[in-house]
Scaffold this motif. Structure first.
Motif, PDB file in Angstrom:
ATOM      1  N   ALA A  14     -70.197  40.843  -9.810  1.00 43.07           N
ATOM      2  CA  ALA A  14     -71.386  40.009 -10.004  1.00 43.07           C
ATOM      3  C   ALA A  14     -70.979  38.608 -10.435  1.00 43.07           C
ATOM      4  N   GLY A  15     -71.868  37.669 -10.198  1.00 45.38           N
ATOM      5  CA  GLY A  15     -71.614  36.310 -10.630  1.00 45.38           C
ATOM      6  C   GLY A  15     -72.881  35.480 -10.588  1.00 45.38           C
ATOM      7  N   SER A  16     -72.863  34.374 -11.291  1.00 42.62           N
ATOM      8  CA  SER A  16     -74.005  33.457 -11.272  1.00 42.62           C
ATOM      9  C   SER A  16     -73.521  32.042 -11.525  1.00 42.62           C
ATOM     10  N   TYR A  17     -74.359  31.090 -11.152  1.00 43.68           N
ATOM     11  CA  TYR A  17     -74.068  29.670 -11.363  1.00 43.68           C
ATOM     12  C   TYR A  17     -75.385  28.965 -11.653  1.00 43.68           C
ATOM     13  N   GLY A  18     -75.361  28.099 -12.633  1.00 45.94           N
ATOM     14  CA  GLY A  18     -76.548  27.314 -12.962  1.00 45.94           C
ATOM     15  C   GLY A  18     -76.160  25.879 -13.237  1.00 45.94           C
ATOM     16  N   ASN A  19     -77.003  24.942 -12.812  1.00 46.60           N
ATOM     17  CA  ASN A  19     -76.730  23.528 -13.023  1.00 46.60           C
ATOM     18  C   ASN A  19     -78.044  22.830 -13.332  1.00 46.60           C
ATOM     19  N   TRP A  20     -78.097  22.150 -14.479  1.00 48.01           N
ATOM     20  CA  TRP A  20     -79.297  21.411 -14.859  1.00 48.01           C
ATOM     21  C   TRP A  20     -79.285  20.007 -14.283  1.00 48.01           C
ATOM     22  N   TYR A  54     -73.298  26.045 -16.035  1.00 49.88           N
ATOM     23  CA  TYR A  54     -72.657  27.268 -16.502  1.00 49.88           C
ATOM     24  C   TYR A  54     -72.363  28.160 -15.308  1.00 49.88           C
ATOM     25  N   TYR A  55     -71.434  29.074 -15.501  1.00 55.22           N
ATOM     26  CA  TYR A  55     -71.228  30.113 -14.503  1.00 55.22           C
ATOM     27  C   TYR A  55     -70.723  31.377 -15.178  1.00 55.22           C
ATOM     28  N   THR A  56     -70.953  32.491 -14.516  1.00 57.94           N
ATOM     29  CA  THR A  56     -70.531  33.795 -15.017  1.00 57.94           C
ATOM     30  C   THR A  56     -69.844  34.563 -13.898  1.00 57.94           C
ATOM     31  N   ALA A  57     -69.000  35.501 -14.286  1.00 54.58           N
ATOM     32  CA  ALA A  57     -68.377  36.416 -13.341  1.00 54.58           C
ATOM     33  C   ALA A  57     -68.195  37.746 -14.058  1.00 54.58           C
ATOM     34  N   GLY A  58     -68.430  38.820 -13.351  1.00 53.66           N
ATOM     35  CA  GLY A  58     -68.293  40.127 -13.973  1.00 53.66           C
ATOM     36  C   GLY A  58     -67.822  41.175 -12.992  1.00 53.66           C
ATOM     37  N   LEU A  59     -67.148  42.163 -13.543  1.00 49.25           N
ATOM     38  CA  LEU A  59     -66.664  43.287 -12.758  1.00 49.25           C
ATOM     39  C   LEU A  59     -66.912  44.551 -13.563  1.00 49.25           C
ATOM     40  N   ALA A  60     -67.499  45.549 -12.941  1.00 48.79           N
ATOM     41  CA  ALA A  60     -67.781  46.818 -13.624  1.00 48.79           C
ATOM     42  C   ALA A  60     -67.384  47.973 -12.714  1.00 48.79           C
ATOM     43  N   TYR A  61     -67.009  49.068 -13.355  1.00 55.72           N
ATOM     44  CA  TYR A  61     -66.648  50.255 -12.591  1.00 55.72           C
ATOM     45  C   TYR A  61     -67.228  51.476 -13.292  1.00 55.72           C
ATOM     46  N   GLU A  62     -67.896  52.300 -12.527  1.00 58.70           N
ATOM     47  CA  GLU A  62     -68.476  53.544 -13.052  1.00 58.70           C
ATOM     48  C   GLU A  62     -67.724  54.712 -12.425  1.00 58.70           C
ATOM     49  N   PHE A  63     -67.182  55.571 -13.303  1.00 64.19           N
ATOM     50  CA  PHE A  63     -66.422  56.730 -12.849  1.00 64.19           C
ATOM     51  C   PHE A  63     -66.909  57.929 -13.642  1.00 64.19           C
ATOM     52  N   GLY A  64     -67.705  58.762 -13.017  1.00 67.72           N
ATOM     53  CA  GLY A  64     -68.285  59.906 -13.720  1.00 67.72           C
ATOM     54  C   GLY A  64     -69.119  59.413 -14.892  1.00 67.72           C
ATOM     55  N   PRO A  65     -68.859  59.940 -16.097  1.00 65.00           N
ATOM     56  CA  PRO A  65     -69.652  59.521 -17.259  1.00 65.00           C
ATOM     57  C   PRO A  65     -69.151  58.213 -17.892  1.00 65.00           C
ATOM     58  N   TYR A  66     -68.067  57.648 -17.379  1.00 61.00           N
ATOM     59  CA  TYR A  66     -67.484  56.434 -17.953  1.00 61.00           C
ATOM     60  C   TYR A  66     -67.955  55.180 -17.217  1.00 61.00           C
ATOM     61  N   ALA A  70     -65.983  44.030 -17.471  1.00 60.82           N
ATOM     62  CA  ALA A  70     -65.383  42.797 -17.971  1.00 60.82           C
ATOM     63  C   ALA A  70     -66.233  41.647 -17.441  1.00 60.82           C
ATOM     64  N   THR A  71     -66.580  40.712 -18.311  1.00 61.13           N
ATOM     65  CA  THR A  71     -67.384  39.567 -17.902  1.00 61.13           C
ATOM     66  C   THR A  71     -66.804  38.283 -18.479  1.00 61.13           C
ATOM     67  N   TYR A  72     -67.094  37.191 -17.805  1.00 58.75           N
ATOM     68  CA  TYR A  72     -66.622  35.874 -18.226  1.00 58.75           C
ATOM     69  C   TYR A  72     -67.789  34.900 -18.114  1.00 58.75           C
ATOM     70  N   PHE A  73     -67.933  34.026 -19.107  1.00 57.50           N
ATOM     71  CA  PHE A  73     -68.995  33.026 -19.135  1.00 57.50           C
ATOM     72  C   PHE A  73     -68.382  31.685 -19.517  1.00 57.50           C
ATOM     73  N   LYS A  74     -68.757  30.629 -18.814  1.00 57.77           N
ATOM     74  CA  LYS A  74     -68.297  29.274 -19.143  1.00 57.77           C
ATOM     75  C   LYS A  74     -69.473  28.325 -18.983  1.00 57.77           C
ATOM     76  N   SER A  75     -69.659  27.458 -19.981  1.00 60.21           N
ATOM     77  CA  SER A  75     -70.725  26.461 -19.886  1.00 60.21           C
ATOM     78  C   SER A  75     -70.226  25.114 -20.381  1.00 60.21           C
ATOM     79  N   SER A  76     -70.905  24.083 -19.901  1.00 59.50           N
ATOM     80  CA  SER A  76     -70.613  22.722 -20.316  1.00 59.50           C
ATOM     81  C   SER A  76     -71.949  22.021 -20.528  1.00 59.50           C
ATOM     82  N   PHE A  77     -72.118  21.426 -21.712  1.00 59.82           N
ATOM     83  CA  PHE A  77     -73.352  20.710 -22.022  1.00 59.82           C
ATOM     84  C   PHE A  77     -73.020  19.587 -22.997  1.00 59.82           C
ATOM     85  N   GLN A  78     -73.441  18.393 -22.683  1.00 59.70           N
ATOM     86  CA  GLN A  78     -73.174  17.216 -23.504  1.00 59.70           C
ATOM     87  C   GLN A  78     -71.685  17.069 -23.805  1.00 59.70           C
TER      88      GLN A  78
END
Length: 150
Positions: A14-20, A54-66, A70-78
């Motif tokens: 997953a990932g996202s990007y935002g710009n004001w 700002y932007y985000t990136a994430g990786l997830a894995y589901e294996f049985g009950p587990y 891991a996610t990463y977030f970075k932003s810049s403002f002023q």
């Protein structure tokens, strides 16, 4: 802003990007001042801070009950930068009972000067009225808990 995710056999990316853009607005107090590192002058000339994003990136894995993520977030403002990285694991113990552990590391880098560096452009001496100077910060947060779903 835009975001997306894709899942394939328990793996999710997953990932996202935002710009004001230029829509940032003038604020009061310390946030309304512009700092020129070359002249060591801090003034409130009405400068608007643009390109807040700002932007985000994430990786997830589901294996049985587990579940692992891991996610990463970075932003810049002023001209200040913030980053956070989080890793986590949870386990579906039973219906509606999910113990988890998560660790997040964060870092904030301020574009603000030290109070001793600030000069009044009219007087040339250090300002002492801006006592709320924003400082760099970093650390970590550990969360351990149990989520109950009813």
């Amino acid at each position: 802003e835009i975001g997306a995710n894709i899942t394939y056999f328990g793996l999710t990316l997953a990932g996202s990007y935002g710009n004001w853009g230029n829509s940032s607005y003038e604020l009061s107090g310390i946030y309304s001042y512009a700092y020129d590192k070359n002249s060591l002058i801090y003034n409130n000339s009405g400068v608007k801070f643009d390109d807040a994003k700002y932007y985000t990136a994430g990786l997830a894995y589901e294996f049985g009950p587990y579940n692992f993520s891991a996610t990463y977030f970075k932003s810049s403002f002023q001209n200040n930068d913030y980053t956070a990285t989080s890793i986590g694991v949870d386990y579906k113990l039973g219906k509606g009972i999910i113990p988890y552990i998560e660790y997040t590391m964060f870092e904030f880098k301020s574009a603000q000067p030290n109070i001793s560096e600030i000069r009044d452009p009219n007087v040339g001496s250090a300002l002492n009225v801006l006592s709320d100077v924003i400082k760099d910060n970093k650390g970590g947060v550990l969360l351990i808990g149990v989520m109950l779903k009813f």
